[in-house]
Write a protein that holds these residues in place. Structure first.
Motif, PDB file in Angstrom:
ATOM      1  N   MET A   1       1.325  -2.592   5.316  1.00 15.68           N
ATOM      2  CA  MET A   1       1.281  -1.429   6.240  1.00 15.68           C
ATOM      3  C   MET A   1       2.526  -0.767   6.420  1.00 15.68           C
ATOM      4  O   MET A   1       2.716   0.437   6.465  1.00 15.68           O
ATOM      5  CB  MET A   1       0.600  -1.809   7.567  1.00 15.68           C
ATOM      6  N   LEU A   2       3.426  -1.571   6.536  1.00 15.06           N
ATOM      7  CA  LEU A   2       5.006  -0.758   6.669  1.00 15.06           C
ATOM      8  C   LEU A   2       5.281  -0.253   5.425  1.00 15.06           C
ATOM      9  O   LEU A   2       5.822   1.030   5.804  1.00 15.06           O
ATOM     10  CB  LEU A   2       6.106  -2.245   7.041  1.00 15.06           C
TER      11      LEU A   2
ATOM     12  N   TYR B   1       1.335   9.812  -1.768  1.00 15.86           N
ATOM     13  CA  TYR B   1       0.240   9.777  -0.736  1.00 15.86           C
ATOM     14  C   TYR B   1      -0.603   8.617  -1.044  1.00 15.86           C
ATOM     15  O   TYR B   1      -0.765   8.034  -1.990  1.00 15.86           O
ATOM     16  CB  TYR B   1      -0.665  11.207  -1.112  1.00 15.86           C
ATOM     17  N   TRP B   2      -1.132   8.204   0.041  1.00 16.67           N
ATOM     18  CA  TRP B   2      -1.704   6.567  -0.071  1.00 16.67           C
ATOM     19  C   TRP B   2      -2.892   6.433  -1.063  1.00 16.67           C
ATOM     20  O   TRP B   2      -2.782   5.179  -1.535  1.00 16.67           O
ATOM     21  CB  TRP B   2      -2.320   6.175   1.271  1.00 16.67           C
TER      22      TRP B   2
ATOM     23  N   LEU C   1       3.246   1.258   3.539  1.00 18.64           N
ATOM     24  CA  LEU C   1       2.459   2.484   3.853  1.00 18.64           C
ATOM     25  C   LEU C   1       3.016   3.541   4.656  1.00 18.64           C
ATOM     26  O   LEU C   1       3.121   4.644   4.341  1.00 18.64           O
ATOM     27  CB  LEU C   1       0.803   2.222   4.231  1.00 18.64           C
ATOM     28  N   ALA C   2       3.796   3.012   5.947  1.00 19.07           N
ATOM     29  CA  ALA C   2       4.145   3.973   6.675  1.00 19.07           C
ATOM     30  C   ALA C   2       5.533   4.538   6.051  1.00 19.07           C
ATOM     31  O   ALA C   2       5.497   5.998   5.954  1.00 19.07           O
ATOM     32  CB  ALA C   2       4.705   3.120   7.918  1.00 19.07           C
ATOM     33  N   PHE C   3       6.278   3.910   5.578  1.00 21.74           N
ATOM     34  CA  PHE C   3       7.434   4.740   4.795  1.00 21.74           C
ATOM     35  C   PHE C   3       6.856   5.473   3.705  1.00 21.74           C
ATOM     36  O   PHE C   3       7.550   6.483   3.394  1.00 21.74           O
ATOM     37  CB  PHE C   3       8.225   3.552   4.055  1.00 21.74           C
TER      38      PHE C   3
ATOM     39  N   PHE D   1       0.969  -6.710   7.028  1.00 27.05           N
ATOM     40  CA  PHE D   1       2.109  -6.274   7.672  1.00 27.05           C
ATOM     41  C   PHE D   1       3.095  -5.498   6.686  1.00 27.05           C
ATOM     42  O   PHE D   1       3.733  -4.509   7.114  1.00 27.05           O
ATOM     43  CB  PHE D   1       2.626  -7.085   8.541  1.00 27.05           C
TER      44      PHE D   1
ATOM     45  N   TYR E   1       3.259   8.255  11.687  1.00 27.26           N
ATOM     46  CA  TYR E   1       3.938   7.297  10.601  1.00 27.26           C
ATOM     47  C   TYR E   1       5.267   6.931  11.193  1.00 27.26           C
ATOM     48  O   TYR E   1       5.678   5.896  11.044  1.00 27.26           O
ATOM     49  CB  TYR E   1       4.007   7.904   9.122  1.00 27.26           C
TER      50      TYR E   1
ATOM     51  N   LEU F   1       6.350  -1.268  13.952  1.00 24.22           N
ATOM     52  CA  LEU F   1       6.350  -2.372  12.996  1.00 24.22           C
ATOM     53  C   LEU F   1       7.853  -2.788  12.904  1.00 24.22           C
ATOM     54  O   LEU F   1       8.105  -4.060  12.776  1.00 24.22           O
ATOM     55  CB  LEU F   1       5.940  -1.953  11.527  1.00 24.22           C
TER      56      LEU F   1
ATOM     57  N   MET G   1       4.447   4.503  13.813  1.00 27.60           N
ATOM     58  CA  MET G   1       4.134   3.125  12.840  1.00 27.60           C
ATOM     59  C   MET G   1       5.278   2.259  12.359  1.00 27.60           C
ATOM     60  O   MET G   1       5.239   1.123  12.737  1.00 27.60           O
ATOM     61  CB  MET G   1       3.237   3.673  11.962  1.00 27.60           C
TER      62      MET G   1
ATOM     63  N   MET H   1       4.456   7.298   3.579  1.00 31.44           N
ATOM     64  CA  MET H   1       3.846   8.646   4.176  1.00 31.44           C
ATOM     65  C   MET H   1       4.802   9.501   4.837  1.00 31.44           C
ATOM     66  O   MET H   1       4.848  10.628   4.907  1.00 31.44           O
ATOM     67  CB  MET H   1       2.663   7.935   5.331  1.00 31.44           C
ATOM     68  N   ILE H   2       5.926   8.820   5.327  1.00 32.51           N
ATOM     69  CA  ILE H   2       7.073   9.691   5.940  1.00 32.51           C
ATOM     70  C   ILE H   2       7.846  10.406   4.849  1.00 32.51           C
ATOM     71  O   ILE H   2       8.103  11.416   4.904  1.00 32.51           O
ATOM     72  CB  ILE H   2       8.127   8.735   6.303  1.00 32.51           C
TER      73      ILE H   2
ATOM     74  N   PHE I   1       0.729  -1.277  -0.128  1.00 29.21           N
ATOM     75  CA  PHE I   1      -0.153  -0.039  -0.011  1.00 29.21           C
ATOM     76  C   PHE I   1       0.950   1.121  -0.037  1.00 29.21           C
ATOM     77  O   PHE I   1       0.481   2.339   0.290  1.00 29.21           O
ATOM     78  CB  PHE I   1      -0.837  -0.051   1.217  1.00 29.21           C
TER      79      PHE I   1
END
Lengths: 319, 298, 452
Positions: free
Chosen positions: A113-114, A238-239, A116-118, A110, B275, B282, B278, A120-121, A56
């Protein structure tokens, strides 16, 4: 040894598109450019999907590729399309090689999601970069191809040719890889990792490699889009952008390297007409289309093509 | 003046809000393995309905305290109508699909609902602020807080405790846990999995709408609000451990604290804070903070 | 081999379908109407406060112009006698998608010109494409000064002043009325407009009153909705002034949360784009708040036949008084109309007098044909035209960027409505940089820099 028929078909399709370039209307050129630019990213999604992974956050590499291309052109004095594509690929390669070490251990939601986090950073970093225009981004103008300056109509056709050839090349190379021994491991990993390990192959190394390949493809796609659109901004990481890649990936199916390219043509066409014909409810049109594909074409659009060819299985076995 | 009391107070308020918007998401994921993007739309639906009902109530000149009942009613209505409609009308036909495909199904639903909301309520922001100020204020460390924030905190605690009790100490709750643990085995043991899904999704939809309804008096309800909320809610449940009730609570508290500290000490970091947390969680705990060992399927 | 060709045949089929769908419709021999592409937010957070009011204004203006009901000098029907036809597109989706949609609008819909764009990123991205496609494009609402400061364009115009003016005038107004301010705080959205807005304000006040102290600058993310911690931080910093460029749902949420918490008891709030919310937040905006309308728009506009015209037509359509985005839309349509009709008049004026030439018929037809795009552009550059908000002058960006004066005022709550009093007007040259100087350089030079 014979040349594989997919390769023949790819070369033929690319040739046909190149020949059509000067005669099709300008907006169709733009549609092809966008679809193939996005299509290359979705090729990357396909590699991941075959490995059983969905990200994602692939906007991360799409955006990195675009910014690398933009910076190559605007800051490092290389406004050459090939240099920009190479820059995009390189940036994605370097970052994914490192992040891949971490992500290759993750699976399922997972992993998604990880990623996704990267992504968004990166979005946050870019929004804070006033120097790069924050959320407004900046404009990019590629001036040459392999050193040959192009302007006006030559520029338009040049961008088109670079995108068509790059996309075809990416698809050719990816197709060869997927047919290789290592490439075939992807689906085995998706189906059962333990068995792959017992066979003596490294799951980690394969997942890592596939991750890097998919990232590089996304980086190339981002660079192509930067060249075509002429503007880049953090929205690319962006997501919802990443979500769109997943969507086109599922819509297309993973049966052939043709699937992502055709799938994104279909998606772009639907989206563009939805914007035009139903400006107030284009999201609804996209949503309903998505549901219909999921319900009626579970193997993606490619399964439709396979069905026409009387080979219902190829969506799963990758013919 | 020390900022610490304010940091903590703001953290508690924000964490309560996060918990209310995230808990339904984690419940649905835990039971049904669906990462429900349409949770954001249900949240928005709850908020829009709350503004309509509470606004209508106040416009009629009824007792202002009744507007709180309207908020609750709005959440109930959305939960009891939208939940069953979505579950019976769409999702139940698709349970056999891959987890990721189901995410896309809910994404499609999200897109459809976004436009449906726009068609129903228009694009003008709407608000009903009275319930927010009605209960008066209190002070912490020289800062004024509306008493309504306590309602939010209390609601979060009540929802958390009610779910904990229902899952751990009631018959149907235990069946639910059984389904979470092993869907096929529970079905074999005679648990009505279909019914469990139906009930879970309805409760999840209600919780999303409740989040929206409770938030409504504090904000201006606007198109696109669901999209803003859903990723934040994802982050909270992923940090805590998908499908874990305690995890959602812990995730909310951590994110609340980090964000509040960022705003007070380093406002520049606010944009990333969630984030960064997060990613860090993780990396350290690949399945979030609360995650049981899983049976490895061969 | 036959099988092997299938995928490419599929590709060819797809291309053929794409071609067939878009086969250009045969152009009518004589131009009977003008097709205008209009791009504005129809979904997302900007739709309510800006996008949809802009669309309503555009539709009402087009109806009125087509009926020939606009006051002088715009009484000619439509534009140059040709009725207008709108094609509306949603601006949502980001700059990348907007570039594709713009190409579609120009090439598949074959619009005569485009008016649109609220997002600055969209404007930045569209400008070079407009240039490539050689299509007259008028930005009606986006604010970033970068568009004409980083590049120059032939086909692109912006009929509203850029956002620097808002920050400069806000600071001037603040210091004119409260010269004693010392402690400044800000709350702005963490995206380009919010950052620019704050940076311009901070730079201006540091030039005009170097001893002020910035006590906190809060940058919540766009669409955050929850401002509890920000409000605590602002209150704890104890500022004299709180500057904010928040808008839409974010501004309303912030006000609804801050007001019960007594945040504004001891300080002045400056809302640089606060005008559209005055009627929406009666009783929620503290008395003494400094508000602007990004130009001499809405409450700040002097009474005139044009202002009454816009007010009446907008009220009939939307039921409320037009806000500043509606004024921005009026600027764009009237600007194109003024340029077009001036170009048409010039053609007729310079046509060979009747009887002096053999080809009278042909010459007259040529003279009375609608002006070409190039002729319109030539007249548009450096044009000065009347609008509901007064005179607009296209004097920056080589004649492509408008400047106007602006105004700020102070709110007070009276009989259930928010009134704006103590209005001060600032002439265009005082709040806009001169040609050839970037906004930030101009501010930092103490408003003295001139083009080298």
């Amino acid at each position: 040894m014979s040349v594989h028929r997919t390769s023949v078909a790819l070369v033929a399709a690319a040739g046909a598109l190149l020949a059509l370039g000067p005669v099709i209307p300008n907006w169709a050129v733009s549609l092809v450019n966008v679809s193939l630019g996005i299509g290359v990213v979705v090729l990357g999604m396909m590699v991941l999907m075959r490995t059983g992974l969905v990200s994602f956050g692939h906007g991360l590499y799409y955006c990195l590729g675009a910014y690398a291309a933009g910076l190559a052109s605007n800051r490092f004095g290389a406004p050459d399309m090939l240099a920009m594509v190479a820059g995009g690929a390189l940036a994605a390669l370097l970052v994914s090689a490192v992040l891949g070490l971490l992500l290759a251990k993750y699976r399922e939601i997972f992993f998604a999601m990880l990623s996704l986090a990267f992504s968004m950073i990166l979005y946050g970093l870019l929004v804070k970069s006033a120097d790069l225009g924050s959320t407004d981004g900046f404009n990019v103008h590629a001036k040459s191809i392999a050193g040959f300056a192009v302007e006006g109509d030559a520029h338009r056709l040049g961008v088109y040719s670079v995108i068509v050839i790059t996309a075809a090349l990416c698809a050719l190379l990816l197709d060869a890889y997927l047919r290789s021994h290592r490439g075939r491991l992807a689906e085995a990993i998706r189906d059962n990792e333990l068995r792959v390990e017992y066979m003596g192959a490294s799951v980690f190394a394969t997942v890592h490699l596939n991750y890097v390949i998919s990232a590089v493809l996304a980086g190339v796609g981002g660079a192509l889009m930067a060249i075509h659109i002429g503007h880049i901004d953090p929205e690319m990481t962006y997501w919802p952008q990443s979500g769109e890649f997943v969507f086109i990936g599922i819509l297309s199916g993973t049966g052939s390297v043709f699937a992502p390219l055709l799938g994104s043509v279909v998606f772009e066409t639907v989206r563009s007409y939805a914007y035009e014909k139903s400006p107030d409810t284009w999201q609804m049109v996209l949503g309903v289309t998505m549901l219909m594909v999921i319900v009626f074409l579970p193997g993606g659009l490619w399964s439709l093509a396979s069905r026409l060819r009387g080979r219902p299985d190829s969506a799963r076995t990758g013919g | 003046m020390s900022q610490i009391p304010a940091v903590l107070a703001d953290a508690v308020v924000y964490a309560s809000w996060l918990f209310v918007i995230a808990v339904g998401l984690t419940l649905i994921y835990g039971v049904m393995k669906i990462l429900n993007i349409a949770h954001g739309s249900l949240y928005a639906l709850g908020a829009y309905s709350a503004v309509t009902l509470a606004g209508g109530w106040l416009a009629k000149g009824y007792a202002p305290l009744g507007s709180y009942a309207m908020l609750a009613l709005a959440a109930l209505l959305v939960g009891l109508i939208a939940g069953p409609v979505i579950e019976r009308g769409l999702l139940r036909f698709l349970y056999a699909k891959d987890e990721i495909v189901l995410v896309l199904v809910t994404y499609a639903l999200f897109l459809i609902l976004e436009d449906a909301i726009k068609l129903t309520w228009g694009v003008d922001p709407m608000f009903v602020a009275e319930p927010y100020a009605l209960l008066g204020n209190f002070e912490i460390a020289g800062l004024t807080y509306p008493t309504y924030t306590l309602v939010l905190v209390a609601a979060a605690i009540v929802v958390g405790l009610a779910l904990w009790w229902a899952l751990g100490f009631t018959r149907s709750g235990k069946m639910l846990l059984a389904v979470i643990h092993d869907r096929e085995m529970s079905a074999a043991m005679g648990v009505n999995v279909g019914l469990t899904y139906f009930v879970t999704f309805t409760i999840g939809a209600f919780l999303a709408a409740l989040g929206g309804a409770l938030t409504a008096p504090t904000i201006s309800v606007v198109t696109g609000m669901g999209a803003e909320v859903i990723v934040t809610a994802f982050a909270v449940v992923v940090i805590g451990g998908l499908g874990s009730l305690g995890g959602a609570a812990l995730g909310a508290v951590i994110v609340g604290l980090v964000r509040s500290a960022a705003v007070h000490y380093q406002p520049e970091l606010e944009l990333f804070s969630i984030y960064l947390v997060m990613a860090a969680v993780l990396i350290a705990r690949p399945k979030g903070l609360f995650s049981g060992a899983e049976v490895r399927k061969i | 081999m036959i099988k092997a060709m299938k995928p490419s045949r599929l590709a060819a089929a797809a291309t053929a379908i794409v071609l067939a769908l878009g086969a250009p419709v045969l152009m009518a021999q004589q131009k009977t109407s003008i097709k205008v592409g209009f791009v504005t937010f129809l979904s997302g957070p900007a739709a309510g406060p800006f996008g949809v009011p802009a669309r309503q204004a555009a539709e009402a203006i087009v109806e009125s112009l087509n009926a020939g009901k606009a006051p002088a000098p715009y009484q000619i029907k439509g534009i140059g006698g040709l009725p207008l036809e709108l094609v509306v597109i949603d601006e949502a989706g980001g700059a990348t998608k907007q570039v594709s949609e713009y190409r579609t609008l120009v090439q598949r819909q074959e619009v005569d010109f485009v008016i649109g764009y609220i997002g600055s990123g969209d404007c930045l991205a569209i400008a070079p494409v407009a240039e490539e496609l050689k299509k007259l494009t008028v930005f009606f609402d986006c604010g970033t000064p970068r568009i004409f400061e980083e590049a120059s364009y032939k086909y692109v115009f912006r009929t509203r002043p850029h956002a620097t003016m808002d920050a400069v005038a806000a600071t001037l107004y603040l210091l004119d009325n409260r010269p004693a301010v010392k402690r400044i705080a800000g709350i702005n959205q963490n995206y380009a407009y919010g950052q620019d807005s704050w940076n311009d304000f901070e730079a201006t006040i540091k030039v005009l009153k170097p001893e002020v102290e910035i006590v906190t600058s809060q940058m919540p993310k766009f669409g955050a909705g929850q401002y509890g911690a920000e409000i605590s931080a602002l209150a704890g910093a104890n500022p004299d002034v709180i500057h904010s460029s928040l808008w839409g749902g974010d501004l309303e949420a912030f006000m609804l949360q801050a007001q019960p918490r007594d945040l504004f008891k001891k300080n002045i709030l400056v809302l640089v784009a606060g005008e559209p919310y005055l009627h929406r937040l009666p009783g929620k905006i503290p008395d003494g708040t400094v508000v602007g309308a990004r130009g001499v728009n809405a409450v700040f506009a002097a009474d005139s036949p044009l202002k009454r015209w816009l007010t009446d037509l907008y009220k009939a359509k939307a039921g409320i008084e037009p806000n500043y985005p509606a004024y921005s839309v009026a600027n764009a349509f009237l600007g194109v109309k003024a340029a077009w009709e001036k170009a048409a008049a010039k053609k007729v004026g310079s046509a060979i007098p009747m009887g002096a030439n053999k080809n009278v018929k042909e010459e007259m037809e040529k003279a009375y044909a609608p002006p070409t795009q190039e002729e319109v552009i030539a007249m548009f550059e450096k044009l000065s035209f009347d609008t509901p908000s007064g005179k607009v002058q296209m004097s920056l960006g080589k004649g492509h960027q408008a400047v106007t004066g602006t105004a700020y005022g102070t709110t007070r709550f009276e009989n259930g409505v928010v009134k704006v009093g103590n209005i001060k007007y600032y002439p265009a040259e005082r709040v806009n940089p001169p040609e050839g100087v970037s906004s930030l350089d101009w501010i930092k030079s103490g408003f003295r820099a001139t083009a080298k």
